[in-house]
Write an enzyme that holds these catalytic residues in place. Structure first.
Site, mmCIF file in Angstrom:
data_model
loop_
_atom_site.group_PDB
_atom_site.id
_atom_site.type_symbol
_atom_site.label_atom_id
_atom_site.label_comp_id
_atom_site.label_asym_id
_atom_site.label_seq_id
_atom_site.Cartn_x
_atom_site.Cartn_y
_atom_site.Cartn_z
ATOM 1 N N ASP A 430 15.039 -9.108 -4.115
ATOM 2 C CA ASP A 430 13.578 -8.056 -3.726
ATOM 3 C C ASP A 430 13.547 -6.933 -3.671
ATOM 4 O OD1 ASP A 430 11.403 -7.747 -1.756
ATOM 5 O OD2 ASP A 430 13.478 -6.845 -0.544
ATOM 6 N N LYS A 431 12.426 -5.889 -4.389
ATOM 7 C CA LYS A 431 12.395 -4.267 -5.079
ATOM 8 C C LYS A 431 12.179 -3.475 -3.561
ATOM 9 C CE LYS A 431 8.319 -3.631 -6.426
ATOM 10 N NZ LYS A 431 8.662 -1.930 -6.047
ATOM 11 N N THR A 432 11.278 -4.171 -2.529
ATOM 12 C CA THR A 432 11.273 -3.052 -2.011
ATOM 13 C C THR A 432 11.650 -2.923 -0.692
ATOM 14 O OG1 THR A 432 8.637 -2.963 -2.058
ATOM 15 C CG2 THR A 432 9.209 -1.449 -0.825
ATOM 16 N N PHE A 743 -4.119 -4.428 10.011
ATOM 17 C CA PHE A 743 -3.404 -4.757 8.343
ATOM 18 C C PHE A 743 -2.992 -6.321 8.760
ATOM 19 C CE2 PHE A 743 -0.051 -5.420 4.969
ATOM 20 C CZ PHE A 743 -1.348 -4.717 4.148
ATOM 21 N N ARG A 810 2.984 2.875 -5.468
ATOM 22 C CA ARG A 810 2.605 1.729 -4.909
ATOM 23 C C ARG A 810 0.777 2.983 -4.260
ATOM 24 N NH1 ARG A 810 5.996 -1.077 -1.627
ATOM 25 N NH2 ARG A 810 4.834 -1.113 -0.042
#
Lengths: 1503, 351
Positions: A430-432, A743, A810
């Site tokens: 995964d990145k984040t 969100f 981001r």
């Protein structure tokens, strides 16, 4: 009092239309039906006297809150444990053999003795299970005896009870910081808003507070909640493990019902925070709570090594059967040869009759199975388990895997796959939060089209790069208030992390929860000094101040705010949006239990239309703006009822119309608002600026709020209905919060609807992903200058956004919308309808949100940096050198992902990047085909190169199979294309493409796609996969992979819960894999091989003897030695070696990651090695058998006096064999070997004197004593092991001298002098070095017709070593570009424009020309950046058209978009037809792309 | 600095693992490497040692005198007689002559040697009762002796089991021809042929006032000609279960071809120095049938040394492997020298 209210409700509902009754009936019917299916659970208060009506018709007993995780009771332990153990096939086999011994016809050993090993192994396992179960029991007990307050009917008050006594239907009262004992429906809260804050860290590890809401109807109660009067019935779903869902209804006595959702439920294991006291009714208890249903316990995986081992075990079984068959046939023949003669030594059976040869053979077969049973290594499984436990222990103890910052260490959650760590081939990351810290830091922003680069901020962030400087810096700078606070918050972060790490035991919410409740008295948000102390950009700060000043002036002059320049007003709104458009909760550190309350009026967000009317009717103005809260409460209550009355009779439309008229008159409200605010400011602002703490749901939100605070726009308070903001010059402003549209990942944005206190307008502030916001902006006509300006701002902002993405930031867009009252009223109407609808509420709310978030006015955009974790680039580089292919699967957008990939060295700048963006299945297929063809053409050249390289290097045999990985390629694929690529028809192509790329980057991928990718690679490539991630979205991927690694980061523990290993940081993966994985693998591999060898060698001795005893199954080795040989005499050294041997030192493994490949290629345990070991065992057993045989041949030796030396020899040989294979001798190794040998002699000596008749049928009395007085015994014991081990020793020596493996070289690395060391390193790295040589260099620039482009082109193309002559005319070569990537510099398009590299190439069909468009040199020119505008990009098009080259898109609907490089190719056949229609779409940035959109029209693919 | 960090870290962080060498897997260790240079010396040392021992062993084994006389063929008529079990009570004698060319000095041991007699057959090996042989009163019905435990009428066999039942029961006497006509019996010892531990610990007669009463209620094994208490009527210490012949027989041999010690030379009179050269005759009372299993019977007269009997194998094994190891040592040395040359070449000319 409550019943009274109910009665009133009923009265109000008196004229409920027939329809509703119908519905009720319908619903009841449905309920009944459901009940039949028993899909729901009905909960009633336990306090109700069991009346005839309330009697529950035999409901199934609901679980009480007693926690019982133990598997056994005192009675059931033995049978249950045995039953479980016999699930293991090996155990059944051994028991079968032991029982076989009780059959007199076939028995080989003393039956009781034969049981010993099986019983021993069963006992060891049973004791282990018992111990585990006991620890579970004691922890259960601890939790069961925790106390909570439960309402007691007799005492009429809350009494202290144990948790285990809580039952469904009980009323439980919880105080602040208490842990919730069961799943409780929230009925009352001390919070005036009926809120309860809970911390769910126990459950999901998220440290932010979550709000829970009292059921609305109970909120409206005026008096204290009284459980005795609770008569409602709760219908809810059956217990399930979905933490994020809860559905149900509460049916009041009046027949009214309210929907329940997860907002009303307090989950077991969470902690009550910030709320004095809450009360609720228990819905699910004990094992039916969601927390416990989510505990699936540890997972049992079978490692690859074990799978391989099991195959060899099967081979052993086959060998065993062959040996037994051989013996049986031999015995049959032997008996047959004496046929009728009946020699005296052929003893007849018990009944005195001689067995027929066939029967004798059959019996013998069974006997031989018993005799040869050790060939199936009985202790192998136990030994492996012991070794693994020890390995896990050592991994746990490694200091290097300990993270000081979070005070957490590695956890092995799966105990039995440690060796898989040494065999990984693919890493899916995964990145984040995994590669990055998931610490969001505000980095820069653009407002109203102007960029504020925040250079000072960048410098500050750079300083944090030094991991240790953090503390020192604080110490140095300390003194200011904010610094002091940052220290404290930093510490509190540590507290949280400690608690996080303690929790990660198997079962959340049960074991750890009790202990942690005490530790976690403090709570924090995502904040470290790095995130909090943002250095403002001086320009922007100046503008903010100016803006605030002018607003102040305007306000004092009572001028409307519209006089503000658009830029300043944008800035003002921008910061307001940053501050309030979120769900951040403010707490103050001094009193964590109390929310900061700046409460003026008690209001909830607009929930009903009457509420809206109430708030916006002039009557409120007349009633006095300074109305006290209490009065407003009552009025609102009364109005509520009144309103409902009105609304039931009058049509809503007309009411709204009236309202609108009224609203039109409220122009003077501005004034009113002003005075109101100024009045309040005096009251509200306290003299000392108390430090506030922000608790955000996501780190991004916190980062933005901290950023705004740096500009003195501080969020000081948030209630459910209002947000207070502290502004420079203006003081505290309170925004009335009308709605929060939360969100979600589909909308990718969130909005707040507020009433602006200064303008009294209804404003919508929206923040979200740029891709969605940009499409929602108010379309601006280009005629009007203002619109033009706006358009320019938009395009500029878009450019900056792209720039941010290039920097790996981001991005978020901030936009605003001003709503007229009419618009708002009409929206509100539909919104309320949506809210009140039951059927598809989510869908309607979603639509409602969509309606609100349109026609936005763009304010600006922010760039948030998610910093890379320490050591990530190094770890990735090392892992890659180790031959691991690393794929990054991220949900982020392509640009951001690519940039992070560059930053962490996943992609190299001299690497060619293939980008796959396709809009449909067909285009994806075509794209994949094209890329494959390209690679193949490239690869065919490589092949020539490679052989050449191998010739020169002379390292052929050692090149691993993974050499097919073309290390010069990187693949970037977006989510949409990935979805197509994962299609059944394309997956093979995709894989063959992906496996040739050095790194793969999947952007915008969903959790499901992540797991599908992992699954695809795992199943199709048969590769060992490791998935690492930190968030809930990685769980599926982690579970699918062979080894799942969770990062215990701030995003919660879900990934950790699902993982096999949990590491604090990504960089720890390096040591975990390269060192521990390698060690574990090599240790276990060697141990397993050794085990097979050992048993085979020992059994073969017995087999050879059969030739000399008429295949009668007798053994010269005493049964005791036979049975305890494995268990006692030879087990310890191999265990010590299996746990402690280090074939290569840790430093070398880290320093030379290439050594890891030995695990990937299974070099230490390959199928042929099993057979090599078997052959060696055969040889050794022959030596160990026949040397004593010939020595004692034709002598008076008896069977045991001959067998004992053989046992001794075998023991010596086996231990010395291990000694040859042991690479590192510590004291433990020495002592274990010596101990084993001594143990054998001591046991033998004691056994042989203890009793002359105790061990029938063997009678070994005095044998060993006699032997030890015989020099021949010693001479035999010396020569046999020497001869037996000579070949292996010689082989090892010669191999170590002539063709040492990499591992052997690595082992010697430390002791060699420096020059020799470098030489070894060269040899080890030779593989790596040869790779660049193999890289084909696509240097066609010399043939490029466009000479002006050639220079820059060349610059892109140069690779360190190149063979241009060979590769100049490679077919189907797109050009690879190298992009120079410098952070902090602007990106623009060079004046040279796109480089058009036409090239002569031969095509398989015709010799036609194909054009390659070499595109997009990105240079860095800050000055040009400013002047660059959309219009400037258009000339390119003309260039393209005029150039005379047919620049063709391969498939027009495929934009083939790549920021760096682009390959466009058209098959010759299509060339003529499509030349005109197609215009290639090439953009270095998405803005360019968007601008080109007009040209490509609908063909282009939105990405 | 780093150390200090670690210490402070440990104080503040209870979860931080210990930095002990064991836990960090950094125990001091010897890391042998198996390359030519390191093992060369050990090859030569071990090889030479083996050669030396081997030569010593060969020399000592060659000093053993041994003579084997096969009497299966000589006593053909007897063996034919024994083939039929109905003739069990008919006595059959035969003679085997042989000549010693040289004196056999020292202790002389007389063995009988059986070929193809599978004393190591599994069920045969088991078929005994150690408890019974220890003189204990046990119910042999439950022992491993079956089917040689009791007679159909229930009388237990003493001793029971197949081993005892099949005991070697030829009687052999050795005569020495002082001259061509007069033969004197060579004095042979029946005692001391078995292990001390067997004779004194493992085997014991049942206690009673005399031996025959101790064996009352039992019967001899079916193949025996006389009951156990009559095995050696002359010597109380060699009768019953503690009869040396029985004890030796009960120690089952490891192989199908084996020898058991039968008698020792009593070194008295003219045999004080061993057996003088000359003509001898074995006087054999033939009882033990071997033709059924194609067996052969031999008698062996042999001396022994510290390294056993006349078997040369141990010495040869040592010598050969010593030679091989030394040879391997030379090969390794050659490889080592060659490689070192190469290495220095590489070092001198990098790449």
């Amino acid at each position: 009092r409550r019943t009274g209210e109910m009665a009133q409700d009923t009265a109000a509902d008196g004229d409920v239309p027939q329809l509703q009754k119908e519905e009720e009936k319908e619903w009841k019917k449905r309920r009944r039906r459901r009940k039949k299916e028993s899909k729901t659970r009905t909960v009633r208060s336990n306090l109700l006297l069991p009346g005839p009506e309330a009697e529950k018709p035999k409901r199934s007993p609901l679980a009480n809150n007693r926690l019982k995780t133990t598997k056994y009771t005192a009675l059931s332990f033995l049978p249950k444990n045995l039953f479980e153990q016999f699930h293991r096939l090996a155990n059944v086999y051994f028991v079968f053999i032991a029982l076989l011994n009780f059959v007199p016809a076939v028995n080989a050993f003393q039956p009781e003795l034969a049981l010993a090993p099986v019983l021993f192994i069963l006992a060891v396992t049973a004791i282990k299970d018992l111990w585990e179960d006991y620890s579970r029991y004691s922890s259960d007990n601890e939790i069961n005896h925790m106390e909570c307050l439960v309402y007691c009917r007799n005492e009429k008050k809350y009494m202290t009870r144990y948790w285990k006594e809580v039952e469904v239907g009980d009323f439980v009262q919880l105080r602040c910081n208490e842990t919730i004992p069961a799943d409780i429906l929230l009925l009352s809260s001390s919070d005036p808003d009926g809120l309860c804050h809970i911390e769910t860290a126990n459950l999901d590890g998220e440290t932010n507070l979550k709000q829970r809401q009292v059921i609305r109807r109970f909120l409206e109660l005026d008096s204290e909640f009284d459980p005795l009067k609770f008569t409602s019935v709760i219908e809810c779903e059956k217990p399930n493990n979905d933490l994020s869902r809860f559905r149900g209804y509460i049916i009041h006595k009046s027949g009214k019902r309210d929907g329940l959702d997860k907002e009303n439920l307090l989950l077991r294991g969470c902690t009550v925070r910030n709320t004095e006291e809450v009360t609720g009714i228990v819905i699910y208890a004990g094992h039916e709570t969601k927390a416990l249903l989510n505990n699936s316990g540890p997972r049992y995986k079978r490692s690859k090594l074990e799978r391989q081992m099991n195959i060899d075990v099967l081979w052993c079984v086959l060998i065993l059967i062959v040996m037994c068959l051989f013996s049986a046939i031999g015995h049959g023949l032997w008996v047959w040869q004496y046929s009728e003669k009946k020699p005296v030594f052929n003893v007849p059976g018990m009944d005195g009759n001689y067995l027929s040869p066939v029967l004798a053979a059959v019996y013998l077969f069974l006997t031989m199975i018993i005799v040869f049973q050790v060939l199936i290594p009985i202790s192998l499984y136990v030994s492996i388990e012991i070794v693994k436990v020890c390995q896990v222990y050592f991994i746990h103890q490694d200091k290097d895997l300990y993270d000081e910052e979070t005070d957490s260490q590695l956890q092995c959650r799966a105990l039995n796959i440690t060796e898989d760590l040494g065999q990984m081939q693919y890493i899916f990351s995964d990145k984040t939060g995994t590669l990055t810290e998931n610490k969001m830091v505000f980095r820069r922003c653009t407002v109203s089209g102007i960029e504020y680069s925040h250079d000072a901020n960048a410098k500050r962030l750079a300083m944090y790069q030094e991991p240790d400087s953090e503390e020192e810096e604080i110490a140095a700078k300390g003194g200011t208030l904010s610094q002091r606070n940052s220290v404290s918050s930093h510490q509190s972060i540590k507290v949280v992390h400690r608690s996080l790490s303690t929790k990660s035991h198997r079962r959340t919410g049960s074991r750890a929860e009790a202990k942690r409740a005490s530790i976690l008295s403090k709570h924090t948000a995502f904040s470290s000094p790095m995130e909090k102390d943002i250095t403002p950009d001086p320009n922007l700060l100046e503008k903010v101040n100016a803006c605030a000043r002018s607003i102040e002036i305007m306000r004092s002059h009572e001028q409307p705010l519209s006089q503000l320049t658009p830029e300043l007003s944008d800035i003002f709104d921008f910061f307001i949006a940053l501050t309030i458009c979120n769900t951040v909760v403010v707490t103050s550190p001094d009193q964590p239990r109390q929310k900061v309350r700046v409460r003026f009026e008690l209001k909830s967000p607009v929930k009903t239309i009457e509420d809206f009317i109430r708030r916006f009717t002039p009557s409120r103005l007349t009633s006095g703006s300074n109305s006290s809260s209490s009065s407003s409460l009552t009025t609102s209550k009364s109005m509520n009822r009144l309103g409902s009355g009105i609304f039931s009779s009058i049509s809503t439309e007309s009411t709204l119309l009236k309202l609108e008229e009224k609203l039109a008159h409220t122009a003077q409200m501005n004034n009113n608002g002003f005075s109101l605010q100024s009045g309040r400011r005096a009251i509200g602002s306290r003299p000392e600026e108390e430090e506030l703490r922000y608790e955000a749901e996501s780190p991004d939100e916190a980062a933005l709020v901290y950023a705004a605070r740096a500009y003195n726009c501080a969020l000081v308070g948030r209630l459910s209905d209002q947000v207070s903001v502290e502004l420079p010059h203006l003081g505290r402003l309170t925004f009335e919060l009308l709605h929060t549209l939360g969100f979600d990942s589909i909308r990718k944005r969130m909005s707040v609807v507020v009433r602006h206190p200064l303008t009294d307008e209804i404003n919508v502030y929206t923040k979200g992903a740029d891709s969605v916001i940009m499409d929602l902006l108010l379309p601006c006509s280009s005629d009007d200058p203002r619109g033009k300006h706006q358009k320019k701002i938009q395009s500029k902002t878009q450019n900056y956004l792209n720039l941010y993405a290039v920097d790996g930031l981001r991005t978020l867009c901030i936009a605003k919308r001003v709503l007229s009252k009419e618009e708002y009223a009409s929206w509100l109407k539909s919104h309320l309808e949506a809210e009140s609808s039951i059927e598809n509420r989510e869908e309607l709310l979603f639509q409602s949100a969509l309606r609100m978030e349109t026609n936005l006015h763009l304010l600006g955009a922010t760039g948030i940096e998610d910093r890379l974790q320490d050591g990530v680039p190094e770890a990735i580089a090392n892992l890659r050198k180790a031959g691991l292919q690393i794929w990054v699967l991220t949900g982020d957008k392509q640009e951001t992902a690519i940039n992070i990939a560059y930053a962490c060295k996943l992609l190299d700048h001299d690497e060619e990047i293939l980008t796959l963006n396709a809009g449909s299945l067909e285009t994806s297929a075509a794209l994949l085909d094209q890329c494959l063809r390209y690679i193949e053409s490239k690869f065919s050249n490589n092949a020539i190169d490679k052989t050449a390289g191998n010739m020169t290097v002379g390292f052929g045999p050692l090149s691993p199979p993974s050499s097919s990985v073309n290390s010069s390629l990187g693949l970037v694929i977006d989510g949409k294309t990935l979805a197509y690529a994962l299609d059944k028809t394309l997956e093979d192509k995709f894989l063959s493409l992906a496996k040739r790329c050095r790194s793969v980057l999947c952007c915008r991928s969903t959790p499901l796609q992540k797991s599908m990718v992992v699954k695809l690679v795992r199943d199709k490539l048969k590769a060992m996969t490791l998935a690492i991630g930190d968030g809930a979205n990685d769980v599926s991927m982690i579970q699918v992979a062979d080894v799942g690694v969770g990062i215990s980061g701030p995003e919660g523990m879900q990934a950790v819960m699902a993982s096999d290993f949990a590491v604090p940081r990504f960089r720890h993966l390096e040591k975990l894999l390269l060192v521990h994985g390698h060690w574990c693998y090599s240790r276990l591999a060697n141990m397993v091989l050794y085990f097979f060898y050992k048993n085979a060698m020992f059994v073969a001795l017995l087999f050879w003897y059969q030739f000399y005893c008429g295949f009668s199954g007798s053994s010269m080795i005493d049964q005791w030695y036979l049975i305890f040989f494995n268990l006692l005499f030879s087990s310890l050294p191999q265990l010590v070696t299996g746990v402690l041997d280090k074939n290569v030192p840790a430093e070398v493994l880290i320093g030379v990651p290439q050594l890891y490949k030995s695990g990937q290629n299974m070099e230490e345990y390959q199928p042929h090695m099993f057979w090599m070991n078997m052959i060696d065992a055969l040889y050794q057993s022959l030596v160990c058998f026949f040397i004593p045989y010939f020595i004692y041949y034709d002598s008076e030796v008896d069977i045991f006096s001959w067998g004992t030396p053989i046992t001794t020899i075998a023991l010596f040989t086996i231990i010395l064999h291990l000694a040859i294979e042991t690479k590192t001798w510590t004291l433990l190794h020495w002592s274990s070997c010596v101990f084993s040998i001594l143990l054998f002699f001591i046991v033998a000596l004691i056994y042989n004197v203890s009793c002359p008749i105790c061990y029938p049928p063997s009678n070994p009395y005095w044998t060993m004593e006699k032997l030890m007085g015989d020099p021949v015994f010693y001479l035999t014991c010396i020569i046999s092991p020497v001869v037996a081990l000579l070949p292996r020793f010689l082989y090892r020596t010669l191999q170590g001298t002539i063709f040492p493996t990499k591992l052997q070289l690595g082992r010697q690395l430390n002791r060699w002098p420096l020059d020799a060391r470098s030489q070894i390193l060269n040899r080890l790295n030779i593989k790596k070095e040869s790779i660049p040589q193999k890289l084909p260099c696509t240097e066609h620039s010399s043939q490029d017709p466009q000479s002006n482009a050639s220079d820059s082109f060349k610059a892109c193309k140069q690779t360190p070593t190149s063979e241009p002559s060979q590769h100049g005319y490679n077919p189907a070569f797109p050009s690879c570009t190298r992009v120079e990537h410098k952070t902090g510099l602007s990106v623009t398009v060079s004046p040279a424009g796109p480089l058009l590299c036409g090239e002569n190439k031969h095509s398989s069909v015709t010799n036609s020309q194909e054009q390659y468009l070499e595109f997009d040199k990105i240079t860095h020119n800050a000055s040009e950046m400013e002047s660059m505008s959309v219009e400037e990009t258009f000339p390119w098009n003309s260039t393209i058209d005029q150039s005379g080259f047919s620049l063709l898109n391969w498939i027009t609907s495929t934009p083939l978009f790549s920021r760096f490089g682009r390959l466009l190719q058209l098959p010759p056949s299509q060339l003529q037809n499509e030349v005109q229609g197609n215009v290639s779409v090439l953009g270095s940035t998405s803005s360019l792309y968007q601008d080109f959109k007009g040209l490509t029209g609908k063909n282009s693919n939105d990405f | 600095m780093k150390n200090k960090d670690n210490q402070s870290a440990q104080e503040s962080n209870p979860r931080c693992p210990d930095s002990s060498a064991f836990k960090q897997q950094k125990l001091p260790a010897w890391k042998p490497k198996l390359t030519a240079s390191t093992v060369l010396s050990s090859f030569f040392v071990i090889g030479l040692f083996c050669l030396l021992v081997g030569i010593c062993l060969i020399l000592s084994a060659r000093s053993v005198n041994e003579i084997q006389i096969d009497y299966s063929d000589v006593c053909l008529n007897c063996s034919k007689l024994r083939e039929s079990s109905s003739n069990w009570d008919k006595e059959c004698n035969c003679f085997a002559h042989f000549t010693l060319q040289e004196n056999m000095p020292g202790d002389i041991f007389m063995y009988y040697r059986l070929q193809n007699f599978y004393q190591n057959h599994r069920r045969y090996v088991l078929s005994r009762s150690d408890a019974q042989l220890l003189g204990q009163d046990v119910n042999i019905q439950n022992s491993y002796c079956a089917p040689f435990a009791t007679y159909p009428n229930g009388t237990p066999m003493a001793p029971c089991g197949a081993i005892a039942n099949s005991m070697f029961n030829d009687t052999v006497q050795l005569f020495y021809y002082v001259n061509s006509s007069t033969a004197i019996q060579v004095p042979l010892l029946k005692n001391g042929n078995s292990w001390w531990s067997d004779k004194n610990v493992k085997f014991r007669n049942p206690t009673s006032y005399n031996l025959s009463s101790a064996f009352a209620g039992t019967a001899r094994p079916p193949y025996w000609q006389k009951p156990a208490y009559l095995l050696d009527e002359k010597d109380e210490r060699n009768n019953g279960y503690i009869n040396d012949d029985l004890i030796v027989w009960m120690r089952v041999s490891a192989f199908a071809t084996f020898r058991n010690l039968y008698r020792r030379l009593s070194r008295t009179n003219q045999f004080a120095d061993g057996l003088p050269a000359g003509n001898y005759t074995f006087h054999i009372t033939y009882n033990f049938p071997v033709t059924k299993f194609q067996g052969k019977k031999q008698l062996v007269l042999s001396t022994i040394t510290w390294s056993g009997g006349s078997n040369l194998f141990l010495g040869i094994a040592y010598t050969v492997s010593g030679a091989v190891i030394v040879l391997a040592g030379f090969v390794i040395a050659a490889i080592h020298l060659k490689r070192r040359k190469k290495k220095t070449y590489f070092q001198r000319h990098p790449k």
